[in-house]
Design a protein around this motif. Structure first.
Motif, PDB file in Angstrom:
ATOM      1  N   ASP A   6       0.875  -1.341   0.199  1.00  0.00           N
ATOM      2  CA  ASP A   6      -0.007  -0.010   0.057  1.00  0.00           C
ATOM      3  C   ASP A   6       0.860   1.232   0.160  1.00  0.00           C
ATOM      4  OD1 ASP A   6       0.987  -0.221   2.639  1.00  0.00           O
ATOM      5  OD2 ASP A   6      -1.181   0.084   3.626  1.00  0.00           O
ATOM      6  N   VAL A   7       2.059   1.228   0.101  1.00  0.00           N
ATOM      7  CA  VAL A   7       3.084   2.204  -0.171  1.00  0.00           C
ATOM      8  C   VAL A   7       4.128   1.813  -1.145  1.00  0.00           C
ATOM      9  CG1 VAL A   7       4.532   3.910   0.966  1.00  0.00           C
ATOM     10  CG2 VAL A   7       2.594   2.891   2.368  1.00  0.00           C
ATOM     11  N   PRO A   8       3.645   1.957  -2.300  1.00  0.00           N
ATOM     12  CA  PRO A   8       4.562   1.264  -3.641  1.00  0.00           C
ATOM     13  C   PRO A   8       5.731   2.059  -3.729  1.00  0.00           C
ATOM     14  CG  PRO A   8       2.417   2.265  -4.413  1.00  0.00           C
ATOM     15  CD  PRO A   8       2.284   2.301  -3.022  1.00  0.00           C
ATOM     16  N   GLU A   9       5.733   3.263  -3.902  1.00  0.00           N
ATOM     17  CA  GLU A   9       6.983   4.219  -4.028  1.00  0.00           C
ATOM     18  C   GLU A   9       7.279   5.231  -2.776  1.00  0.00           C
ATOM     19  OE1 GLU A   9       9.459   4.215  -5.938  1.00  0.00           O
ATOM     20  OE2 GLU A   9       8.930   3.056  -7.849  1.00  0.00           O
ATOM     21  N   PRO A  10       7.759   4.738  -1.820  1.00  0.00           N
ATOM     22  CA  PRO A  10       7.577   5.616  -0.462  1.00  0.00           C
ATOM     23  C   PRO A  10       8.681   7.014  -0.856  1.00  0.00           C
ATOM     24  CG  PRO A  10       9.149   3.632  -0.358  1.00  0.00           C
ATOM     25  CD  PRO A  10       8.417   3.397  -1.582  1.00  0.00           C
ATOM     26  N   LEU A  11       9.515   6.716  -1.846  1.00  0.00           N
ATOM     27  CA  LEU A  11      10.565   7.960  -2.161  1.00  0.00           C
ATOM     28  C   LEU A  11      10.060   8.865  -3.163  1.00  0.00           C
ATOM     29  CD1 LEU A  11      13.921   6.280  -1.350  1.00  0.00           C
ATOM     30  CD2 LEU A  11      12.409   7.251   0.027  1.00  0.00           C
ATOM     31  N   ALA A  12       8.737   8.481  -3.579  1.00  0.00           N
ATOM     32  CA  ALA A  12       8.253   9.529  -4.843  1.00  0.00           C
ATOM     33  C   ALA A  12       8.043  10.880  -4.402  1.00  0.00           C
ATOM     34  CB  ALA A  12       6.950   8.885  -5.387  1.00  0.00           C
ATOM     35  N   LEU A  13       8.848  11.898  -5.279  1.00  0.00           N
ATOM     36  CA  LEU A  13       8.843  13.343  -4.729  1.00  0.00           C
ATOM     37  C   LEU A  13       8.049  14.216  -5.882  1.00  0.00           C
ATOM     38  CD1 LEU A  13      10.139  15.152  -2.465  1.00  0.00           C
ATOM     39  CD2 LEU A  13      12.042  15.298  -4.137  1.00  0.00           C
ATOM     40  N   VAL A  42       9.380  12.812  -9.231  1.00  0.00           N
ATOM     41  CA  VAL A  42      10.711  12.214  -9.401  1.00  0.00           C
ATOM     42  C   VAL A  42      10.944  11.243  -8.090  1.00  0.00           C
ATOM     43  CG1 VAL A  42      11.777  14.241 -10.543  1.00  0.00           C
ATOM     44  CG2 VAL A  42      11.932  14.069  -8.372  1.00  0.00           C
ATOM     45  N   LEU A  43      12.227  10.674  -8.043  1.00  0.00           N
ATOM     46  CA  LEU A  43      12.363   9.928  -6.896  1.00  0.00           C
ATOM     47  C   LEU A  43      13.384  10.583  -6.134  1.00  0.00           C
ATOM     48  CD1 LEU A  43      12.671   6.089  -8.530  1.00  0.00           C
ATOM     49  CD2 LEU A  43      10.928   7.310  -7.079  1.00  0.00           C
ATOM     50  N   MET A  44      13.289  10.778  -4.769  1.00  0.00           N
ATOM     51  CA  MET A  44      14.319  11.275  -3.815  1.00  0.00           C
ATOM     52  C   MET A  44      15.304  10.450  -3.607  1.00  0.00           C
ATOM     53  SD  MET A  44      13.761  12.740   0.031  1.00  0.00           S
ATOM     54  CE  MET A  44      13.416  11.033   0.665  1.00  0.00           C
ATOM     55  N   ARG A  45      16.422  10.724  -4.321  1.00  0.00           N
ATOM     56  CA  ARG A  45      17.754   9.996  -4.098  1.00  0.00           C
ATOM     57  C   ARG A  45      18.870  10.319  -3.345  1.00  0.00           C
ATOM     58  NH1 ARG A  45      15.779   5.248  -6.158  1.00  0.00           N
ATOM     59  NH2 ARG A  45      15.478   5.133  -8.093  1.00  0.00           N
ATOM     60  N   PRO A  60      16.274  17.400   0.910  1.00  0.00           N
ATOM     61  CA  PRO A  60      16.122  16.316  -0.013  1.00  0.00           C
ATOM     62  C   PRO A  60      16.565  16.582  -1.296  1.00  0.00           C
ATOM     63  CG  PRO A  60      14.148  17.609   0.326  1.00  0.00           C
ATOM     64  CD  PRO A  60      14.997  17.774   1.226  1.00  0.00           C
ATOM     65  N   GLY A  61      17.119  15.574  -2.005  1.00  0.00           N
ATOM     66  CA  GLY A  61      17.535  15.781  -3.415  1.00  0.00           C
ATOM     67  C   GLY A  61      17.031  14.532  -4.339  1.00  0.00           C
ATOM     68  N   PHE A  62      17.389  15.055  -5.691  1.00  0.00           N
ATOM     69  CA  PHE A  62      16.872  14.353  -6.821  1.00  0.00           C
ATOM     70  C   PHE A  62      17.760  14.536  -8.030  1.00  0.00           C
ATOM     71  CE2 PHE A  62      14.598  18.321  -7.070  1.00  0.00           C
ATOM     72  CZ  PHE A  62      14.805  18.467  -8.308  1.00  0.00           C
ATOM     73  N   VAL A  63      17.682  13.511  -8.876  1.00  0.00           N
ATOM     74  CA  VAL A  63      18.483  13.613 -10.299  1.00  0.00           C
ATOM     75  C   VAL A  63      17.542  13.901 -11.350  1.00  0.00           C
ATOM     76  CG1 VAL A  63      20.335  12.170  -9.199  1.00  0.00           C
ATOM     77  CG2 VAL A  63      18.588  11.156 -10.607  1.00  0.00           C
ATOM     78  N   THR A  64      18.259  14.547 -12.315  1.00  0.00           N
ATOM     79  CA  THR A  64      17.295  14.787 -13.570  1.00  0.00           C
ATOM     80  C   THR A  64      18.150  15.302 -14.809  1.00  0.00           C
ATOM     81  OG1 THR A  64      15.699  16.285 -14.390  1.00  0.00           O
ATOM     82  CG2 THR A  64      17.119  17.433 -12.704  1.00  0.00           C
ATOM     83  N   GLY A  73      22.361  15.903 -14.054  1.00  0.00           N
ATOM     84  CA  GLY A  73      22.923  16.091 -12.726  1.00  0.00           C
ATOM     85  C   GLY A  73      21.702  16.010 -11.866  1.00  0.00           C
ATOM     86  N   GLY A  74      21.768  17.029 -10.809  1.00  0.00           N
ATOM     87  CA  GLY A  74      20.551  16.851  -9.709  1.00  0.00           C
ATOM     88  C   GLY A  74      20.444  18.197  -8.888  1.00  0.00           C
ATOM     89  N   TYR A  75      19.561  18.141  -8.005  1.00  0.00           N
ATOM     90  CA  TYR A  75      19.283  19.259  -7.187  1.00  0.00           C
ATOM     91  C   TYR A  75      18.851  18.916  -5.702  1.00  0.00           C
ATOM     92  CZ  TYR A  75      19.264  21.620 -11.572  1.00  0.00           C
ATOM     93  OH  TYR A  75      19.611  21.994 -12.923  1.00  0.00           O
TER      94      TYR A  75
END
Length: 226
Positions: free
Chosen positions: A43-50, A66-69, A76-80, A180-182
């Protein structure tokens, strides 16, 4: 419009007595609990979905998931792709908001602040940990740019797969210059807890001084009406 489905949020909420001393400690607690629940069930399939929101030059918002990486007391940060719509809007305005939402847990965390580009060392370290196919797809996709049909994307993937064959090493595929990422440097972190009768809890840490997310002197706590 047909019958409206309504769900009463039967969460425990969050109180001033229970919240951690800093936004980092509370966010870490909730993220860990969401990840644990994800691993235990479905019931929480993507816990890091941001969900990430930015604003264009005309003041119109864009939001995407995106996904919190990256997650530490800096934010919090993510790539893109840095030349994607989100990358261009961040470069133009710097403003950013992000949210982690776990409907099954009746919880959400909202982050607001400015975006800071991740260091090349952080990006390269994460990029090397990705599966080979995901590293190839980073080269194949020029995020947000138009393309005629899926065939062009598949052709680009095949071309880069041939250029950077998989030998099982992180160095098989270099980091693209346009990738990169932010990190969100937060001025505000809100913890939302769903409660019955729409009387939800909203506890907000607002920045009052310089310091990390784990510096109690940098934050003041207040409650907002739902």
């Amino acid at each position: 419009m047909g019958d409206v489905q309504r769900t009463d949020y039967a969460g425990d909420g969050i109180s001033e007595a229970d919240i951690a001393a800093t936004p980092w400690q509370q966010a870490r607690r909730w993220v860990d609990e969401a990840v644990d629940r994800s691993q235990a069930g479905s019931d929480v399939p993507e816990p890091l979905a941001l969900s990430v929101a930015t604003v264009d030059g005309a003041g119109r918002p864009n939001v995407r998931t995106v996904l919190m990486r990256f997650f530490d007391d800096r934010g919090p940060g993510f790539v893109t792709g840095t030349e994607s719509t989100k990358g261009l809007e961040i470069a133009a305005t710097g403003g950013i908001a992000a949210a982690l939402t776990w409907p099954a847990m009746f919880r959400a965390i909202r982050f607001r602040g400015v975006a800071e580009q991740l260091s090349r060392e952080e990006v390269a370290g994460y990029f090397g940990s990705r599966p080979w196919a995901s590293r190839i797809s980073a080269w194949a996709s020029r995020q947000s740019q138009p393309i005629e049909g899926r065939a062009g994307l598949e052709e680009a993937y095949a071309r880069y797969a041939a250029q950077f064959p998989d030998h099982g090493s992180p160095e098989d595929v270099p980091v693209p210059d346009f990738w990169g990422g932010y990190r969100v440097l937060c001025d505000e972190v809100e913890f939302w807890g769903g409660r019955r009768n729409r009387l939800h809890d909203r506890l907000v840490f607002s920045r009052v001084a310089q310091g990390s997310l784990d510096d109690p002197s940098a934050w003041a706590l207040s409650r907002r009406q739902p």
